[in-house]
Scaffold this motif. Structure first.
Motif, short mmCIF file in Angstrom:
data_model
loop_
_atom_site.label_atom_id
_atom_site.label_comp_id
_atom_site.label_asym_id
_atom_site.label_seq_id
_atom_site.Cartn_x
_atom_site.Cartn_y
_atom_site.Cartn_z
N LYS A 381 -20.13 -4.73 -20.27
CA LYS A 381 -20.35 -4.47 -21.69
C LYS A 381 -21.49 -5.36 -22.20
CE LYS A 381 -15.59 -3.02 -22.59
NZ LYS A 381 -14.34 -3.33 -23.31
N LEU A 382 -22.67 -4.77 -22.32
CA LEU A 382 -23.85 -5.50 -22.76
C LEU A 382 -23.93 -5.49 -24.28
CD1 LEU A 382 -26.62 -6.87 -22.16
CD2 LEU A 382 -27.61 -4.56 -22.19
N ASN A 383 -24.02 -6.69 -24.87
CA ASN A 383 -24.19 -6.83 -26.32
C ASN A 383 -25.57 -7.44 -26.55
OD1 ASN A 383 -23.99 -8.85 -28.78
ND2 ASN A 383 -22.56 -7.18 -29.17
N LEU A 384 -26.41 -6.77 -27.31
CA LEU A 384 -27.80 -7.21 -27.49
C LEU A 384 -27.90 -8.55 -28.20
CD1 LEU A 384 -29.53 -3.82 -28.40
CD2 LEU A 384 -29.60 -5.05 -26.22
N PHE A 385 -27.04 -8.77 -29.22
CA PHE A 385 -27.07 -10.06 -29.92
C PHE A 385 -26.70 -11.19 -28.96
CE2 PHE A 385 -24.77 -13.35 -32.41
CZ PHE A 385 -25.86 -13.84 -33.11
N ARG A 386 -25.67 -10.96 -28.16
CA ARG A 386 -25.25 -11.98 -27.19
C ARG A 386 -26.38 -12.27 -26.21
NH1 ARG A 386 -20.43 -9.86 -25.11
NH2 ARG A 386 -21.53 -8.81 -23.42
N LEU A 387 -27.03 -11.24 -25.73
CA LEU A 387 -28.14 -11.39 -24.79
C LEU A 387 -29.27 -12.24 -25.38
CD1 LEU A 387 -29.58 -10.56 -22.11
CD2 LEU A 387 -30.46 -8.58 -23.35
N VAL A 388 -29.66 -11.92 -26.62
CA VAL A 388 -30.78 -12.61 -27.24
C VAL A 388 -30.43 -14.04 -27.63
CG1 VAL A 388 -32.34 -12.62 -29.25
CG2 VAL A 388 -31.84 -10.47 -28.06
N TRP A 389 -29.30 -14.20 -28.34
CA TRP A 389 -28.94 -15.53 -28.87
C TRP A 389 -28.65 -16.53 -27.75
CZ3 TRP A 389 -27.21 -20.04 -30.35
CH2 TRP A 389 -25.91 -20.47 -30.04
N ARG A 390 -27.90 -16.11 -26.74
CA ARG A 390 -27.58 -17.03 -25.65
C ARG A 390 -28.82 -17.39 -24.84
NH1 ARG A 390 -21.50 -15.58 -23.30
NH2 ARG A 390 -20.49 -15.34 -25.33
N SER A 391 -29.72 -16.44 -24.66
CA SER A 391 -30.97 -16.71 -23.94
C SER A 391 -31.82 -17.71 -24.72
CB SER A 391 -31.75 -15.41 -23.72
OG SER A 391 -31.00 -14.51 -22.94
N VAL A 392 -31.91 -17.54 -26.04
CA VAL A 392 -32.68 -18.47 -26.89
C VAL A 392 -32.07 -19.87 -26.81
CG1 VAL A 392 -33.23 -19.06 -29.30
CG2 VAL A 392 -33.55 -16.72 -28.47
N PHE A 393 -30.74 -19.96 -26.83
CA PHE A 393 -30.05 -21.25 -26.73
C PHE A 393 -30.42 -21.96 -25.43
CE2 PHE A 393 -26.59 -23.78 -25.01
CZ PHE A 393 -26.28 -24.63 -26.06
N VAL A 394 -30.35 -21.26 -24.30
CA VAL A 394 -30.65 -21.87 -23.01
C VAL A 394 -32.11 -22.30 -22.94
CG1 VAL A 394 -30.74 -21.51 -20.51
CG2 VAL A 394 -28.83 -20.57 -21.82
N VAL A 395 -33.01 -21.47 -23.46
CA VAL A 395 -34.44 -21.83 -23.47
C VAL A 395 -34.65 -23.11 -24.29
CG1 VAL A 395 -36.72 -21.13 -24.32
CG2 VAL A 395 -35.29 -19.49 -23.08
#
Length: 483
Positions: A381-395
Motif C-alpha cells: 500500500k503506497l501512500n504518496l505523502f508517506r513516500l515524500v515526507w519520510r524521504s525528505v526527513f531522511v535526506v
C-alpha cells in the motif's frame, strides 16, 4: 485500514471501543477496535535491545577512561538502575485509570496528555521528536564511520600499509541515507519486528567481537591498563578533564536511552496479561542484558587501551589482523543501525502522518493508498505523502550528519538533552499524578530528589558535550572531513 480511517479510529477511540465491543474479545480485534496486537516479552525485548545496544556501546570504553575504574562502572550501574526504575513507572502510564481495561495511550505524548495535560504536552512533544531527529543524525554518523573502517581496512591491506587511505565520510552517509529511505516506507511500527530481531542479533555480534578483542589484547599485554581515577592531569588539562568527565556522563546516558519510544513499543504487546506486566518483564530482561554487555565491553576496552581508549572502541584495534573480524564487526554495526534508525524514527513518522491526516482529511495526496502488486506477496500500500515526507526527513538527517560528523560529541549532546526530561521527569510526574501521591510525603520527596539529581547530571553532560563540539568546530571544514 487506510490512513484516513486510521486517523478517524484514533480520534474516536472511545466511540469505536463502544461500537466494536463485541470484537474486543474476538480473534481479530482488541478492546479499542484495532487489529489484535501480537507483541510478546521477546519482541518487546528485541525492540528495546535494538534501541539500547546501539552505537552508544562503542563509546563506553572512552567514557570509563575519563572517569576511571571506580566512578566509571559505578556511574554505569546507577544509570541502569535509574533507567529500569523510571521505565517501570512509565509502563504504568500506558493505560489511564484501570491497568487492564483503562483507555490506551498510544504514544509517549498521549500518556503525558492523559496524566499531566496543559503546556507540558507540547514541551514533551518538542523534546521527544527533536531527540528522535537527533538520534537519526547520530546513527547516520556512526554507520558511516563503520563503513569507512571496512573500506580503509581493505585498502590498508591491499597496499601493504603504504597507502594512508584517507577517505571522505560523505559517500557512506549518502549510501546509508538511501537505504533508510527504502526501509522508511515500512508503514507501521509493529511491522518492523523482524528488522528489530535482526538488528538485536547484530548488536550482540559486534559487542561480542569488541569484547573478545579487548580480552585478547589484555591477554597479549598481560596487564590491565587504566587507573582508579581515569585519564590523568598532564595528559589533559584540568579543564579538559572536567569537560571530558561531564561528556562521559552524556555518552553513558545516550547508551541507555530508550524511554522516548517505550510507550510505542508497549502498544505492540498483546494482552492478557496486562501490557504493563509484560513490558516490565521485557524491561528487566533488556536492561540486565544490556548492563552486562556494557560493563564487559566498556571495562575490557578500558583495560585494553587505558587512557588512550578511543571514542569508537572498534577503531582502536587499528587495521591489523584479524582485520576480517573487525570487518564483520563493522558490517554488523551498519546492519544494526539500519534497524535501530527505524525503531527510533517510526514514532515520529506516525505522529506527523496522524497530524496531517487529521488536519487535511479530504486530501487524497495524504490519505489515498495505491495498491502496488508484488509477485508472491500481498500488494504493497503506497501512500504518496508517506513516500515524500519520510524521504525528505531522511535526506535532512543525512545532510546534517555530513555537516556535523562528530560522533562522540553528538552522542553526548543527545544523551544529555533527552535523559532528564524524557527518562526521569515526565515518568516521575505522571506516576505521581496517576497514583495521587501526596505532596511532601516521603515517597514524593524521594521521587523529586531522584529527578533533581538526574537534572544536575543532564546539565553537566550537556555542558561537557557542547564544549567538545566547540573544540571540534575550530578545525572543521564542512563537507570536507576525511579519515
Amino acid at each position: 485500514m487506510t490512513m484516513g480511517e486510521d486517523a478517524v479510529t484514533r480520534n474516536n477511540n472511545q466511540h469505536l471501543s463502544i461500537d466494536m465491543l463485541p470484537q474486543g474479545g474476538s480473534k481479530c480485534f482488541d478492546d479499542d477496535g484495532r487489529l489484535k496486537r501480537t507483541g510478546t516479552v521477546w519482541t518487546a525485548s528485541a525492540h528495546i535491545i535494538t534501541a539500547v545496544i546501539g552505537s552508544g556501546v562503542l563509546s563506553l570504553a572512552w567514557a570509563i577512561a575519563q572517569l576511571g575504574w571506580i566512578a566509571g562502572p559505578a556511574v554505569m550501574f546507577l544509570f541502569s538502575f535509574v533507567i529500569y526504575y523510571t521505565s517501570s513507572l512509565l509502563t504504568d502510564c500506558y493505560r489511564s485509570g484501570d491497568p487492564v481495561s483503562g483507555k490506551r495511550n498510544y504514544t509517549y505524548t498521549d500518556a503525558v496528555r492523559s496524566n499531566l495535560g496543559g503546556v507540558k504536552v507540547k514541551i514533551c512533544g518538542i523534546i521527544q521528536y527533536l531527540n528522535l531527529f537527533g538520534v537519526a543524525i547520530g546513527y547516520t554518523i556512526a554507520a558511516s564511520i563503520s563503513m569507512m573502517a571496512i573500506k580503509r581496512s581493505n585498502c590498508f591491506h591491499e597496499s601493504g600499509g603504504d597507502n594512508p587511505c584517507h577517505i571522505s565520510s560523505n559517500p557512506y552517509m549518502i549510501i546509508f541515507g538511501v537505504t533508510e529511505i527504502l526501509f522508511s516506507q515500512i508503514p507501521d511500527f509493529d511491522q518492523i519486528w523482524w528488522l528489530s530481531i535482526v538488528a538485536a542479533v547484530m548488536s550482540f555480534t559486534y559487542s561480542s567481537i569488541g569484547l573478545g578483542l579487548g580480552i585478547a589484547k589484555v591477554a597479549e599485554t598481560g596487564s590491565f591498563k587504566g587507573s582508579l581515577t581515569g585519564i590523568s592531569i598532564g595528559a589533559v588539562t584540568e579543564t579538559q578533564k572536567i569537560w571530558r568527565s561531564f561528556q562521559a556522563l552524556g555518552d553513558i546516558a545516550f547508551a541507555y536511552s530508550y524511554s522516548i519510544i517505550l510507550i510505542e513499543i508497549q502498544d505492540t504487546i498483546k494482552s492478557p496479561p496486562s501490557e504493563a506486566k509484560t513490558m516490565k518483564k521485557a524491561t528487566l530482561l533488556s536492561v540486565a542484558v544490556t548492563t552486562l554487555f556494557y560493563m564487559l565491553c566498556g571495562c575490557m576496552g578500558y583495560a585494553a587501551f587505558g587512557d588512550l581508549a578511543p571514542g569508537n572502541l572498534l577503531t582502536g584495534f587499528g587495521f591489523y589482523n584479524p582485520f576480517w573480524l573487525l570487518d564483520i564487526a563493522n558490517a554488523a554495526i551498519v546492519i544494526h543501525l539500519v534497524g535501530a534508525y527505524q525503531v527510533y524514527c517510526q514514532p515520529l513518522f506516525a505522529f506527523i502522518e496522524k497530524s496531517a491526516s487529521e488536519r487535511w482529511s479530504e486530501s487524497k495526496f495524504i490519505t489515498k493508498e495505491i495498491k502496488v502488486p508484488i509477485p508472491g506477496f500481498r500488494p504493497y500500500k503506497l501512500n504518496l505523502f508517506r513516500l515524500v515526507w519520510r524521504s525528505v526527513f531522511v535526506v535532512a538527517t543525512t545532510v546534517i550528519s555530513m555537516l556535523l560528523p562528530f560522533f562522540n560529541d553528538v552522542v553526548g549532546i543527545l544523551g544529555a538533552f533527552g535523559f532528564w526530561p524524557l527518562t526521569v521527569y515526565f515518568p516521575v510526574e505522571m506516576y505521581i499524578a496517576q497514583k495521587k501521591i501526596p505532596k511532601w510525603s516521603t515517597r514524593w520527596l524521594c521521587l523529586q530528589i531522584l529527578s533533581f539529581a538526574c537534572l544536575v547530571v543532564s546539565i553537566a553532560a550537556a555542558a561537557g558535550s557542547i564544549a567538545g563540539v566547540a573544540l571540534d568546530l575550530k578545525v572543521y571544514k564542512p563537507f570536507k572531513t576525511s579519515y
